[in-house]
Design an enzyme around this catalytic site. Structure first.
Site, mmCIF file in Angstrom:
data_model
loop_
_atom_site.group_PDB
_atom_site.id
_atom_site.type_symbol
_atom_site.label_atom_id
_atom_site.label_comp_id
_atom_site.label_asym_id
_atom_site.label_seq_id
_atom_site.Cartn_x
_atom_site.Cartn_y
_atom_site.Cartn_z
ATOM 1 N N GLY A 45 0.694 -1.168 -0.201
ATOM 2 C CA GLY A 45 0.143 -0.034 -0.086
ATOM 3 C C GLY A 45 0.947 1.299 0.022
ATOM 4 O O GLY A 45 2.076 1.204 0.386
ATOM 5 N N GLN A 50 3.318 9.951 0.928
ATOM 6 C CA GLN A 50 4.601 9.152 0.939
ATOM 7 C C GLN A 50 5.562 9.249 -0.390
ATOM 8 O O GLN A 50 6.713 8.792 -0.360
ATOM 9 C CB GLN A 50 4.383 7.614 0.946
ATOM 10 C CG GLN A 50 3.713 7.303 2.539
ATOM 11 C CD GLN A 50 3.420 6.027 2.455
ATOM 12 O OE1 GLN A 50 2.556 5.374 1.891
ATOM 13 N NE2 GLN A 50 4.314 5.084 3.192
ATOM 14 N N CYS A 98 5.862 0.083 7.391
ATOM 15 C CA CYS A 98 5.073 1.318 6.483
ATOM 16 C C CYS A 98 6.524 1.609 5.336
ATOM 17 O O CYS A 98 7.802 1.459 6.217
ATOM 18 C CB CYS A 98 5.116 2.579 7.235
ATOM 19 S SG CYS A 98 4.717 4.130 6.554
ATOM 20 N N LEU A 99 6.400 1.810 4.254
ATOM 21 C CA LEU A 99 7.615 2.144 3.291
ATOM 22 C C LEU A 99 8.271 3.409 4.001
ATOM 23 O O LEU A 99 9.600 3.512 3.449
ATOM 24 C CB LEU A 99 6.952 2.305 1.966
ATOM 25 C CG LEU A 99 6.492 0.979 1.244
ATOM 26 C CD1 LEU A 99 6.044 1.417 -0.171
ATOM 27 C CD2 LEU A 99 7.725 -0.241 1.262
ATOM 28 N N HIS A 140 -4.408 2.393 7.996
ATOM 29 C CA HIS A 140 -3.285 2.963 7.728
ATOM 30 C C HIS A 140 -2.770 3.949 6.636
ATOM 31 O O HIS A 140 -2.402 5.150 6.975
ATOM 32 C CB HIS A 140 -2.179 1.542 7.746
ATOM 33 C CG HIS A 140 -0.734 2.016 7.484
ATOM 34 N ND1 HIS A 140 0.108 1.635 8.509
ATOM 35 C CD2 HIS A 140 0.053 2.586 6.516
ATOM 36 C CE1 HIS A 140 1.200 2.046 8.132
ATOM 37 N NE2 HIS A 140 1.285 2.694 6.692
ATOM 38 N N GLU A 141 -3.430 3.514 5.463
ATOM 39 C CA GLU A 141 -3.352 4.560 4.467
ATOM 40 C C GLU A 141 -4.338 5.868 4.939
ATOM 41 O O GLU A 141 -3.661 7.014 4.405
ATOM 42 C CB GLU A 141 -3.811 4.019 3.153
ATOM 43 C CG GLU A 141 -3.085 2.751 2.792
ATOM 44 C CD GLU A 141 -1.583 2.797 2.603
ATOM 45 O OE1 GLU A 141 -1.093 3.781 2.624
ATOM 46 O OE2 GLU A 141 -0.739 1.797 2.856
ATOM 47 N N HIS A 144 -2.245 8.326 6.896
ATOM 48 C CA HIS A 144 -1.273 8.987 5.915
ATOM 49 C C HIS A 144 -1.765 10.410 5.451
ATOM 50 O O HIS A 144 -1.347 11.326 5.342
ATOM 51 C CB HIS A 144 -0.699 8.271 4.875
ATOM 52 C CG HIS A 144 0.364 7.289 5.266
ATOM 53 N ND1 HIS A 144 1.535 7.816 5.973
ATOM 54 C CD2 HIS A 144 0.587 6.064 5.207
ATOM 55 C CE1 HIS A 144 2.334 6.578 6.060
ATOM 56 N NE2 HIS A 144 2.069 5.609 5.623
HETATM 57 ZN ZN ZN Z 1 2.702 3.762 5.767
#
Ligand code: ZN
Length: 175
Positions: A45, A50, A98-99, A140-141, A144
């Site tokens: 995701g 991000q 998380c990336l 989670h997204e 962000h």
């Molecule tokens: Zn994340």
């Protein structure tokens, strides 16, 4: 468009992203590029902040859980202006990564199920009650898009343990 991954410590990860008024060609290209970055990073995701874009859009390869609770993955999908409401009183603890916070994963408590509403690139509205891992990814997204990172939801000893790692990530990319 060349999108750069943003990491913990980047101010854009703390911004409240703006809604998308119209799905323009630019948005379609943004979604395509976000999918490319997500796949290159082996992510499941990715939210626009991000990659440095403060717009309310995320991409994911996660699909609704199977009946037995197994996670499902498939062709990447795009969700625009996603909204969650009516969280369940029941909370569950699941591991998240998380990336933008590489090399870290920790357990986080969140509602077990939520109402999820969003639009896809064709303008179709998705509105459903979702649960399990799929709901977890959406929460989670959407965090962000509101300038929230999952580590913000971790308190106490575990958070203290994370602090030096977070400082190191910030230093590595921005100092
Ligand atoms: Zn994340």
């Amino acid at each position: 468009m060349s999108l750069q991954m943003r990491y913990y410590g980047d101010p854009i990860l703390r911004q409240h992203a703006k809604p998308i008024d119209h799905v323009t060609e630019e948005i379609v290209l943004l979604a395509r590029d976000m999918i490319e970055v997500m796949q290159k990073q082996n992510g499941i995701g990715l939210a626009a902040p991000q990659v440095g874009v403060a717009l309310r859009i995320f991409v994911t390869t996660v699909y609704p859980d199977q009946e037995d609770g197994e996670s499902t993955y498939g062709e990447p999908r795009v969700f625009i202006n996603p909204v969650i409401s009516h969280p369940s009183a029941d909370l569950v603890e699941m591991s998240e990564g998380c990336l933008s916070i590489p090399g870290v994963s920790e357990f986080v408590w969140r509602p077990e199920s939520i109402e999820f509403e969003a639009m896809d690139l064709e303008g179709n509205i998705i509105k459903e009650r979702i649960s399990g891992f799929w709901a977890r990814v959406c929460m989670h997204e959407i965090d962000h898009l509101n300038g929230v990172l999952y580590v913000d939801r971790i308190k106490g000893k575990v958070r203290n343990k994370l602090e030096p790692i977070l400082r190191r990530i910030k230093k590595e990319h921005y100092e």
